[in-house]
Design a protein around this motif. Structure first.
Motif, PDB file in Angstrom:
ATOM      1  N   ASP A  56      30.634 -45.075 -21.727  1.00 29.07           N
ATOM      2  CA  ASP A  56      30.752 -43.618 -21.894  1.00 29.07           C
ATOM      3  C   ASP A  56      31.047 -43.262 -23.346  1.00 29.07           C
ATOM      4  O   ASP A  56      30.512 -42.283 -23.871  1.00 29.07           O
ATOM      5  N   PHE A  82      26.468 -41.868 -29.536  1.00 32.53           N
ATOM      6  CA  PHE A  82      25.040 -41.712 -29.809  1.00 32.53           C
ATOM      7  C   PHE A  82      24.599 -40.255 -29.642  1.00 32.53           C
ATOM      8  O   PHE A  82      23.766 -39.768 -30.399  1.00 32.53           O
ATOM      9  N   ARG A  83      25.177 -39.561 -28.668  1.00 31.77           N
ATOM     10  CA  ARG A  83      24.858 -38.141 -28.490  1.00 31.77           C
ATOM     11  C   ARG A  83      25.284 -37.350 -29.722  1.00 31.77           C
ATOM     12  O   ARG A  83      24.547 -36.506 -30.222  1.00 31.77           O
ATOM     13  N   ALA A  84      26.473 -37.638 -30.215  1.00 29.00           N
ATOM     14  CA  ALA A  84      26.977 -36.919 -31.392  1.00 29.00           C
ATOM     15  C   ALA A  84      26.114 -37.195 -32.615  1.00 29.00           C
ATOM     16  O   ALA A  84      25.820 -36.281 -33.392  1.00 29.00           O
ATOM     17  N   ALA A 138      33.408 -37.496 -29.393  1.00 31.67           N
ATOM     18  CA  ALA A 138      32.922 -38.835 -29.721  1.00 31.67           C
ATOM     19  C   ALA A 138      33.917 -39.618 -30.577  1.00 31.67           C
ATOM     20  O   ALA A 138      33.693 -40.786 -30.871  1.00 31.67           O
ATOM     21  N   GLY A 178      23.046 -37.970 -32.613  1.00 34.32           N
ATOM     22  CA  GLY A 178      21.649 -37.653 -32.335  1.00 34.32           C
ATOM     23  C   GLY A 178      21.181 -36.304 -32.828  1.00 34.32           C
ATOM     24  O   GLY A 178      19.996 -35.992 -32.720  1.00 34.32           O
ATOM     25  N   HIS A 179      22.059 -35.501 -33.382  1.00 37.81           N
ATOM     26  CA  HIS A 179      21.666 -34.170 -33.851  1.00 37.81           C
ATOM     27  C   HIS A 179      21.833 -34.094 -35.363  1.00 37.81           C
ATOM     28  O   HIS A 179      22.876 -34.447 -35.907  1.00 37.81           O
ATOM     29  N   HIS A 199      29.499 -27.831 -32.391  1.00 40.65           N
ATOM     30  CA  HIS A 199      29.146 -29.138 -32.956  1.00 40.65           C
ATOM     31  C   HIS A 199      30.401 -29.954 -33.259  1.00 40.65           C
ATOM     32  O   HIS A 199      30.433 -31.165 -33.006  1.00 40.65           O
ATOM     33  N   ASP A 255      27.860 -43.633 -25.265  1.00 39.25           N
ATOM     34  CA  ASP A 255      26.976 -42.498 -24.985  1.00 39.25           C
ATOM     35  C   ASP A 255      27.392 -41.274 -25.780  1.00 39.25           C
ATOM     36  O   ASP A 255      26.547 -40.578 -26.362  1.00 39.25           O
ATOM     37  N   ALA A 256      28.694 -41.000 -25.815  1.00 33.31           N
ATOM     38  CA  ALA A 256      29.199 -39.842 -26.570  1.00 33.31           C
ATOM     39  C   ALA A 256      28.922 -40.010 -28.063  1.00 33.31           C
ATOM     40  O   ALA A 256      28.544 -39.047 -28.746  1.00 33.31           O
ATOM     41  N   VAL A 261      31.676 -31.617 -30.102  1.00 30.12           N
ATOM     42  CA  VAL A 261      30.918 -32.823 -29.745  1.00 30.12           C
ATOM     43  C   VAL A 261      31.367 -33.991 -30.615  1.00 30.12           C
ATOM     44  O   VAL A 261      31.563 -35.112 -30.121  1.00 30.12           O
ATOM     45  N   ARG A 280      24.950 -32.314 -36.805  1.00 30.31           N
ATOM     46  CA  ARG A 280      26.194 -33.083 -36.723  1.00 30.31           C
ATOM     47  C   ARG A 280      26.216 -34.211 -37.759  1.00 30.31           C
ATOM     48  O   ARG A 280      27.263 -34.497 -38.346  1.00 30.31           O
TER      49      ARG A 280
END
Length: 116
Positions: free
Chosen positions: A5, A11-13, A58, A15-16, A51, A8-9, A54, A19
């Motif tokens: 988890d 990589f999500r952070a 993470a 990924g933009h 942002h 995932d957080a 997020v 950010r």
């Protein structure tokens, strides 16, 4: 939160692009939320705050309250962990493949398949 988890957080952070840009700004120095808003004039304050949330989730940004100001600090440890787990081992593997290819091209190594 499990390691998966957390990854995932992270990589999500990352990924933009906004950010990542915020992290680049915070890498130079801690900044207030207002200073981040000024540095990102194409975004409204609410979007900057979303942002930042997020990035905080993470573990990439630590927020510190000083009176009415909120100071945002980069925490590079999650990125270091990402490097240790993913980038470092893959880079070492790629470097060993390149070294083997170089030896083969120079004629000092054994070809991988002599029947071809």
């Amino acid at each position: 939160m499990s390691t998966e988890d957390q990854d995932d957080a992270l990589f999500r952070a990352l990924g933009h692009r906004v950010r990542r840009r915020m992290l680049d700004l915070l890498k130079a120095q801690p900044m207030t939320t207002g200073a981040l808003c000024k540095a990102l004039p194409e975004l409204d304050r609410c979007t900057v705050m979303q942002h930042l949330a997020v990035l905080e989730a993470a573990g990439l940004v630590l927020a510190e309250r000083r009176g009415r100001e909120r100071w945002n600090h980069l925490d590079a440890l999650p990125i270091h962990g990402l490097h240790e787990r993913w980038i470092g081992p893959y880079a070492a593997y790629a470097a060993s493949l390149l070294a083997r290819l170089k030896r083969q091209a120079e004629g000092t190594g054994q070809p991988s398949d002599s029947s071809a």
